[in-house]
Enzyme design. Structure first.
Site: not given
Ligand code: PGA
Length: 280
Positions: A124, A242, A196, A39, A126, A41, A202
């Site tokens: 996701h 991560s 996730e 991903n 985010e 991003k 991150g």
């Protein structure tokens, strides 16, 4: 903390619970095919995307798992061109649920289909946290993506506060159930679920292999409740947050972890390739 395993009791005795097979030469091998997806991003211009994929190609040429790169919309043409002749799949990072219309700034699943994009990441954290995606809009996006023939990488996962409150299982089960509302058994074959935990994305703070496996197993348990054990057993459930070249092997060795959704490390071809190599 509730014991997540207590909700899973009985599953291990399921006639269909067979993530591993005893191979005479290799020992116990993971039965479901691993899927390692990057991903990216909001990173890389089209030229940079071409360069990254060209560097990655020889490194993953012999991969025994499925390899996917999830790129920004503007990089899709370059990525699709760069992966030609390889087994690498290309994913978009979101799609709108309408086919077309007055939705400034959005891209439809139909448009991705027209470009021959194979995968789309949906839900996701985010998107959920910064752009207002909810379980309901995630469900609508999943519906549109399936209707367009895409394979969905559906992201679910709890916030740190939710884990600390002991509601991880409930949160993840709810997200999974709502996202899959209306999804048929046949369509489930085009769903990959990425667990996730938001606190691991991150942050450099990875879930332990046991934590990752517990929740991936809980997702499979939820799928078995919605469909059947036979269906649930075939679904690829990834871990993301991560994951890197150093911790991938341990995470991927878990019976219910069937791959990874990789952010930061997917921008480094050597690291991403090392994760791909660990998926066997
Ligand atoms: P990370 O991101 O690997 O950088 O933690 C994972 C993701 O957001 O999918």
């Amino acid at each position: 903390q509730p014991d997540l395993f207590s909700t899973l009791k009985g599953n291990l005795g399921s006639p269909y619970f067979a993530p591993f097979q005893n191979d005479k030469e290799k020992g116990w091998i993971h039965m479901r095919k691993y899927v390692i997806a990057g991903n990216w991003k909001m990173n890389k211009t089209p030229d940079e995307a071409t360069a990254l994929i060209n560097e990655l190609k020889p490194l993953v040429a012999g991969a025994s798992c499925d390899v996917v790169v999830g790129v920004p919309f503007v990089d899709l043409p370059a990525a699709l061109e760069a992966v030609k002749g390889t087994a690498i799949g290309v994913a978009a990072q979101n799609c709108h649920w309408e086919k077309s219309g007055a939705f400034t700034g959005e891209v439809s699943a139909e448009m991705l289909k027209a470009m021959k994009v194979g995968y789309v990441i949906i839900g996701h954290s985010e998107r959920r946290t910064y752009f207002g995606d909810t379980d309901v809009t995630v469900q609508k996006r999943v519906r549109a993506a399936l209707d367009a023939g895409l394979t969905v990488i559906l992201c679910v996962g709890e916030y740190l506060e939710q884990r600390e409150q002991g509601v991880t299982g409930e949160v993840v089960a709810m997200q999974t159930k709502i996202a899959l509302g209306g999804v048929t058994e046949e369509e489930l074959k085009r769903i990959i679920i990425a667990y996730e935990p938001v606190w691991a994305i991150g942050t450099g703070r990875t879930a332990t292999a046991q934590q990752a496996n517990e929740v991936c197993a809980l997702i499979r348990n939820t799928l078995a409740g919605l469909y059947s054990w036979t269906c649930a057993d075939d679904v690829v459930v990834q871990y993301g947050g991560s994951m890197n070249a150093g911790n991938a092997a341990e995470l991927l060795a878990q019976p219910d972890v069937d791959g990874g959704l990789i952010g930061g490390a997917s921008l480094k071809p050597q690291d991403f390739a090392a994760i791909v190599a660990a998926a066997k």
